[in-house]
Design a protein around this motif. Structure first.
Motif, short mmCIF file in Angstrom:
data_model
loop_
_atom_site.label_atom_id
_atom_site.label_comp_id
_atom_site.label_asym_id
_atom_site.label_seq_id
_atom_site.Cartn_x
_atom_site.Cartn_y
_atom_site.Cartn_z
N LEU A 31 0.81 -1.22 0.00
CA LEU A 31 0.00 0.00 0.00
C LEU A 31 0.85 1.27 0.00
N GLY A 84 2.58 1.79 -3.23
CA GLY A 84 1.65 2.30 -4.23
C GLY A 84 1.39 3.79 -4.08
N PHE A 85 1.28 4.26 -2.82
CA PHE A 85 1.13 5.69 -2.58
C PHE A 85 2.32 6.48 -3.12
N GLY A 96 1.12 1.48 -9.53
CA GLY A 96 0.44 0.61 -8.56
C GLY A 96 0.72 -0.86 -8.83
N GLY A 136 2.93 -3.49 -6.40
CA GLY A 136 2.45 -4.80 -5.97
C GLY A 136 3.37 -5.93 -6.41
#
Length: 281
Positions: free
Chosen positions: A3, A6-7, A48, A52
């Motif tokens: 997460l 991704g930010f 993103g 991941g």
């Protein structure tokens, strides 16, 4: 664990940092090192997936002592995933910024030359993947035109985007209503649900039908959405809201014509889809 990475990918895409120079798609001078053009939504989307994938790779290939397994997920994976994602994004931003700039130049050029053609393209894009990257690229472009057009009554591009996005779910209802023998009882019931979703500008309601029969459903949806968007461009209808469907219809410059455009698009999509679809056993 991915997460935070991704930010960071999204932040780098927004700020446009990169290794090297990012060329302008329109032919202007390249931007200076480490201060490039934002790669926007498309860059953030790719970032993103990269975040991941990198975190999964670290989780699979980097082994730690059993005593550190507890800290691996909450500390090591986010930390090293963020560092690696940041470095990879510095390179990814270059091609994605060029693609993002080219797309916006293309759509902006259509707006200057032909509102009808812009409406057709934006409306059709909304039905390509019904909530996916192409849909969101059109939506982001539409919302980006709002700030500069509020004082003049709203944006034709935003109106075309919302009209195109409302069509696929409504087309499902039209198809299940006119071609009942080609749909199961469960699908016909879903058609009723799609009325609410379509009127609310929730394009994703049509995804199950598109996924089940993409060769027939998606082209049908694109056709009807393009028709709706083109009609909005032809009539010059403007919209001042970024979302809301029928609930913000008062914020259009001509509510009746707008609803008529959406209805025509839904009927075109629904009839074509229902005709092409094979009867269900």
């Amino acid at each position: 664990p991915g997460l935070v990475a991704g930010f960071v990918a999204g932040a780098i895409a927004k700020e446009g940092f990169a290794f090297g120079k990012i060329p302008y798609a329109s032919g202007g001078e390249a931007t200076s090192t480490l201060a490039g053009v934002s790669s926007g939504f498309l860059g953030a989307l790719v970032g993103g997936f990269i975040a991941g994938a990198l975190v999964l790779a670290i989780k699979k290939y980097v082994k730690v002592p059993r005593s550190l397994e507890g800290a691996k997920s909450i500390l090591l994976l986010p930390l090293f995933g963020t560092i690696l994602t940041g470095f990879v994004m510095l390179a990814v931003n270059i091609p994605m910024a060029a693609i993002n700039t080219a797309m916006n130049d293309f759509l902006g050029g259509l707006g200057g030359g032909s509102a009808v053609l812009l409406g057709i393209v934006l409306g059709g894009m909304m039905a390509v993947d019904m909530g996916g990257p192409v849909n969101k690229a059109a939506y982001v472009f539409g919302t980006g035109t709002l700030a500069a057009t509020v004082s003049s009554g709203g944006s034709v591009a935003m109106a075309a985007v919302m009209a195109g996005g409302m069509v696929p779910p409504l087309a499902i209802f039209v198809a299940t209503l006119l071609f009942k023998d080609k749909f199961t009882k469960e699908e016909r019931n879903s058609g009723l649900t799609n009325i609410i979703m379509g009127l609310s500008f929730i394009t994703e309601g049509a995804i199950p039908f598109g996924a089940a029969d993409p060769a027939r459903a998606i082209p049908s949806f694109i056709l009807g959405s393009a028709v709706a968007g083109g009609l909005v461009g032809l009539t010059g209808i403007k919209l001042m809201a970024p979302h809301g469907g029928i609930f913000v219809i008062a914020l259009t410059s001509n509510a009746l014509l707008y609803l008529a455009s959406v209805l025509v698009g839904a009927i075109v999509s629904g009839v074509v889809y229902g005709y092409l679809r094979k009867p269900q056993a």
